[in-house]
Motif scaffolding. Structure first.
Motif, PDB file in Angstrom:
ATOM      1  N   LYS A   1      85.807 -33.432  73.472  1.00 32.77           N
ATOM      2  CA  LYS A   1      85.571 -34.661  74.259  1.00 32.77           C
ATOM      3  C   LYS A   1      84.612 -34.394  75.411  1.00 32.77           C
ATOM      4  N   VAL A   2      84.781 -33.265  76.077  1.00 30.48           N
ATOM      5  CA  VAL A   2      83.868 -32.893  77.172  1.00 30.48           C
ATOM      6  C   VAL A   2      82.454 -32.707  76.622  1.00 30.48           C
ATOM      7  N   LEU A   3      82.327 -31.980  75.507  1.00 31.56           N
ATOM      8  CA  LEU A   3      81.008 -31.770  74.908  1.00 31.56           C
ATOM      9  C   LEU A   3      80.375 -33.098  74.486  1.00 31.56           C
ATOM     10  N   ALA A   4      81.176 -33.991  73.939  1.00 34.10           N
ATOM     11  CA  ALA A   4      80.649 -35.295  73.509  1.00 34.10           C
ATOM     12  C   ALA A   4      80.133 -36.093  74.689  1.00 34.10           C
ATOM     13  N   SER A   5      80.819 -36.010  75.834  1.00 34.38           N
ATOM     14  CA  SER A   5      80.375 -36.775  77.001  1.00 34.38           C
ATOM     15  C   SER A   5      79.211 -36.097  77.731  1.00 34.38           C
TER      16      SER A   5
ATOM     17  N   LYS B   1      74.032 -35.538  74.173  1.00 37.37           N
ATOM     18  CA  LYS B   1      73.612 -36.720  73.421  1.00 37.37           C
ATOM     19  C   LYS B   1      73.007 -36.236  72.104  1.00 37.37           C
ATOM     20  N   PRO B   2      72.827 -37.112  71.136  1.00 35.67           N
ATOM     21  CA  PRO B   2      72.242 -36.679  69.866  1.00 35.67           C
ATOM     22  C   PRO B   2      70.933 -35.908  70.085  1.00 35.67           C
ATOM     23  N   GLY B   3      70.828 -34.775  69.408  1.00 36.39           N
ATOM     24  CA  GLY B   3      69.656 -33.907  69.536  1.00 36.39           C
ATOM     25  C   GLY B   3      69.802 -32.826  70.583  1.00 36.39           C
ATOM     26  N   SER B   4      70.799 -32.940  71.484  1.00 34.34           N
ATOM     27  CA  SER B   4      71.022 -31.918  72.516  1.00 34.34           C
ATOM     28  C   SER B   4      71.382 -30.589  71.878  1.00 34.34           C
TER      29      SER B   4
ATOM     30  N   GLU C   1      84.602 -25.523  61.719  1.00 34.30           N
ATOM     31  CA  GLU C   1      85.606 -26.572  61.589  1.00 34.30           C
ATOM     32  C   GLU C   1      85.830 -27.301  62.912  1.00 34.30           C
ATOM     33  N   GLU C   2      85.820 -26.563  64.023  1.00 31.01           N
ATOM     34  CA  GLU C   2      86.106 -27.155  65.324  1.00 31.01           C
ATOM     35  C   GLU C   2      84.934 -27.940  65.899  1.00 31.01           C
ATOM     36  N   LEU C   3      83.701 -27.495  65.647  1.00 29.03           N
ATOM     37  CA  LEU C   3      82.531 -28.137  66.248  1.00 29.03           C
ATOM     38  C   LEU C   3      81.628 -28.836  65.250  1.00 29.03           C
ATOM     39  N   GLY C   4      81.821 -28.578  63.955  1.00 32.58           N
ATOM     40  CA  GLY C   4      80.925 -29.095  62.929  1.00 32.58           C
ATOM     41  C   GLY C   4      80.830 -30.599  62.831  1.00 32.58           C
ATOM     42  N   GLY C   5      81.860 -31.320  63.220  1.00 29.37           N
ATOM     43  CA  GLY C   5      81.789 -32.779  63.170  1.00 29.37           C
ATOM     44  C   GLY C   5      80.847 -33.353  64.208  1.00 29.37           C
ATOM     45  N   LEU C   6      80.727 -32.684  65.336  1.00 27.34           N
ATOM     46  CA  LEU C   6      79.896 -33.153  66.441  1.00 27.34           C
ATOM     47  C   LEU C   6      78.522 -32.473  66.455  1.00 27.34           C
ATOM     48  N   PHE C   7      78.469 -31.224  66.002  1.00 28.93           N
ATOM     49  CA  PHE C   7      77.244 -30.429  66.058  1.00 28.93           C
ATOM     50  C   PHE C   7      76.912 -29.849  64.690  1.00 28.93           C
ATOM     51  N   GLU C   8      75.631 -29.610  64.451  1.00 28.09           N
ATOM     52  CA  GLU C   8      75.214 -28.821  63.298  1.00 28.09           C
ATOM     53  C   GLU C   8      74.858 -27.434  63.814  1.00 28.09           C
ATOM     54  N   LEU C   9      75.201 -26.419  63.049  1.00 29.80           N
ATOM     55  CA  LEU C   9      74.918 -25.047  63.439  1.00 29.80           C
ATOM     56  C   LEU C   9      73.450 -24.740  63.164  1.00 29.80           C
TER      57      LEU C   9
ATOM     58  N   PRO D   1      83.187  -5.178  72.650  1.00 27.87           N
ATOM     59  CA  PRO D   1      83.717  -5.992  71.557  1.00 27.87           C
ATOM     60  C   PRO D   1      82.635  -6.774  70.822  1.00 27.87           C
ATOM     61  N   LEU D   2      82.897  -7.002  69.550  1.00 28.07           N
ATOM     62  CA  LEU D   2      82.000  -7.789  68.714  1.00 28.07           C
ATOM     63  C   LEU D   2      82.095  -9.251  69.125  1.00 28.07           C
ATOM     64  N   GLY D   3      80.955  -9.923  69.176  1.00 23.23           N
ATOM     65  CA  GLY D   3      80.934 -11.326  69.573  1.00 23.23           C
ATOM     66  C   GLY D   3      80.052 -12.166  68.668  1.00 23.23           C
ATOM     67  N   TRP D   4      80.126 -13.471  68.883  1.00 23.19           N
ATOM     68  CA  TRP D   4      79.237 -14.435  68.230  1.00 23.19           C
ATOM     69  C   TRP D   4      78.353 -15.065  69.291  1.00 23.19           C
ATOM     70  N   SER D   5      77.096 -15.269  68.962  1.00 26.70           N
ATOM     71  CA  SER D   5      76.256 -16.187  69.740  1.00 26.70           C
ATOM     72  C   SER D   5      75.909 -17.309  68.768  1.00 26.70           C
ATOM     73  N   ALA D   6      76.113 -18.534  69.219  1.00 22.83           N
ATOM     74  CA  ALA D   6      75.902 -19.680  68.338  1.00 22.83           C
ATOM     75  C   ALA D   6      75.072 -20.738  69.048  1.00 22.83           C
ATOM     76  N   LEU D   7      74.068 -21.227  68.360  1.00 21.43           N
ATOM     77  CA  LEU D   7      73.248 -22.331  68.855  1.00 21.43           C
ATOM     78  C   LEU D   7      73.548 -23.535  67.982  1.00 21.43           C
ATOM     79  N   TRP D   8      73.883 -24.627  68.628  1.00 22.38           N
ATOM     80  CA  TRP D   8      74.281 -25.856  67.949  1.00 22.38           C
ATOM     81  C   TRP D   8      73.369 -27.001  68.377  1.00 22.38           C
ATOM     82  N   ARG D   9      73.171 -27.971  67.494  1.00 26.04           N
ATOM     83  CA  ARG D   9      72.435 -29.194  67.828  1.00 26.04           C
ATOM     84  C   ARG D   9      73.358 -30.367  67.593  1.00 26.04           C
ATOM     85  N   ARG D  10      73.454 -31.232  68.615  1.00 30.86           N
ATOM     86  CA  ARG D  10      74.318 -32.425  68.502  1.00 30.86           C
ATOM     87  C   ARG D  10      73.824 -33.308  67.367  1.00 30.86           C
ATOM     88  N   ARG D  11      74.734 -33.684  66.508  1.00 27.28           N
ATOM     89  CA  ARG D  11      74.405 -34.545  65.356  1.00 27.28           C
ATOM     90  C   ARG D  11      73.984 -35.926  65.817  1.00 27.28           C
TER      91      ARG D  11
END
Length: 92
Positions: free
Chosen positions: A13-17, A20-23, A52-60, A80-90
């Motif tokens: 909800k915080v990310l959605a607010s 905006k699309p394309g962010s 699963e958690e972010l895919g509805g709002l963002f594309e990886l 520790p092993l980590g992930w870096s992920a870049l997402w684009r708002r759908r």
């Protein structure tokens, strides 16, 4: 509801607010592909869980594994092993 599910829902909800699309949204997360001692290092997640958690709002856009630097516990230094992920708002 599980506690993690409630937190993820609020976070979406915080990310959605805040976006905006394309962010673009960039995140760093602990990677569950490498076991860590309980309570040591960052909380971990599987790549599929992030999708699963972010895919509805963002594309990886990009997902990479990396090592965190500078994590210290008494007597030793962790990388520790980590992930870096870049997402684009759908788009709606």
């Amino acid at each position: 509801h599980c506690l993690r599910c409630v937190h993820v829902g609020k976070f979406r909800k915080v990310l959605a607010s805040a976006t905006k699309p394309g962010s673009l949204y960039f995140t760093l997360a602990g990677n569950a592909n490498e076991p860590q001692p309980e309570g040591k290092g960052p909380p971990t997640v599987q790549a599929q869980e992030m999708l699963e958690e972010l895919g509805g709002l963002f594309e990886l856009v990009q997902l990479r594994e990396f090592r965190f630097d500078g994590v210290h516990i008494p007597g030793r230094k962790l990388h520790p092993l980590g992930w870096s992920a870049l997402w684009r708002r759908r788009k709606k």
